[in-house]
Design a protein around this motif. Structure first.
Motif: not given
Length: 327
Positions: A188-191, A205-206, A236-240
């Motif tokens: 969802l974050l990627e899309r 900073t996201v 969270a892994k996506f952000l990391i």
């Protein structure tokens, strides 16, 4: 990309580049008093081109607080009526003062220090969690883990490139909030980022908009209740993986609530452990992202100034964003 959006993104990058370069150059303090220097004027001109968006709610004694945190209180201990004339000056001077009690995890918004969360008895970098907090004066005052307290917040993150991922608008097509059980996943974050035409970069900073920010005032019981949307472990892994150094959103605890997972093993606040204890990433909670979202400002300059409190486990903030003014 349409021409108006292209101009907006271009001006956003110009403000970002100008402001960050200007803030990072050391000679500006003397230049401010020197009319012959163009450096300070250029800095001021760049900043004044931007629209300032406040990312903070107004904090008061009715603001929602997570049940695991100490309560907040505020009271005037000196009033103008009570202090006028106390110095024998014929009633000229009066003053007011207050006393407040709150923890570093209170505020609208507030930021968690890296020493706030541990996993399996250790803080980020393998620091002994018990030893780091063995002195009640604060994290690291025992001689261990002082670098993980909020007074050691990196200065390069006080002014940074900010990214807004408006997940609520991407999912709903408008400003409505996400459902209370909505899981913000990596997909969802990627899309959302792809739809907004923004690229996350290492060091960003996201911020993630769930749309729950207005509930802070309009429905505080819902806001602090047992359920709210937020990033999953996968999110969270996506952000990391994308190199974020600060993450935040518009809910009480950032991660999806209840903050519990059962696989591959039972964990409480797994996202907090994953981001803070495992990865050394700061978390900001209780952001007000509505104006930023309405402006569709997905790339901006963000200013995050924690209080410099020795040994603090976190800090209340008055965070804000600088974005291009309307053409």
């Amino acid at each position: 990309m349409s021409e108006p959006r292209f101009r907006t993104h271009r001006s956003a990058r110009a403000i970002l580049a100008g402001a960050l370069v200007a803030f990072c150059l050391s000679p500006f303090a003397p230049a401010l008093a020197d009319d012959d220097s163009g450096s300070a004027r250029e800095l001021l001109r760049t900043i004044k081109k931007a629209r300032l968006i406040d990312l903070s709610h107004t904090w008061d004694k009715f603001s929602p607080i997570a049940s695991v945190n100490p309560t907040y209180s505020f009271a005037l201990v000196s009033t103008h009526a009570g202090t006028r004339g106390m110095f024998g000056d014929g009633g000229q001077l009066s003053f007011a003062a207050e006393v407040m009690h709150f923890s570093g995890q209170h505020g609208a918004p507030s930021i968690d220090a890296i020493g706030h969360i541990g996993r399996d008895g250790s803080l980020f970098g393998g620091v002994d969690a018990a030893l780091a907090t063995s002195n009640a004066d604060g994290i690291g005052t025992s001689g261990t883990g002082a670098h993980l307290a909020i007074d050691q917040f990196p200065t390069d993150l006080m002014v940074n490139r900010g990214i807004l991922l408006d997940v609520a608008r991407f999912v709903n097509g408008d400003s409505r909030p996400l459902d209370s059980h909505a899981e913000v996943t990596a997909d969802l974050l990627e899309r959302t980022a792809k739809h907004q035409r923004v690229t996350l970069k290492k060091g960003d900073t996201v911020f993630i908009r769930t749309g729950w920010g207005p509930f802070f005032k309009s429905n505080p019981d819902l806001y602090k209740g047992s359920d709210s949307p937020g990033p999953s472990v996968d999110g969270a892994k996506f952000l990391i993986d994308h190199g974020a150094r600060i993450v935040g959103n518009d809910t009480l605890t950032f991660e999806m609530r209840p903050p519990v997972v059962f696989e591959p093993k039972f964990q409480v606040f797994p996202v907090h452990m994953q981001l803070i204890a495992d990865s050394g990433i700061y978390i900001i909670e209780n952001l007000n992202l509505e104006e930023l979202a309405q402006a569709k400002a997905y790339e901006f300059v963000v200013v995050v100034p924690p209080l410099k409190i020795l040994g603090g486990t976190g800090s209340a903030l008055r965070a804000f964003a600088l974005v291009p003014r309307d053409d």
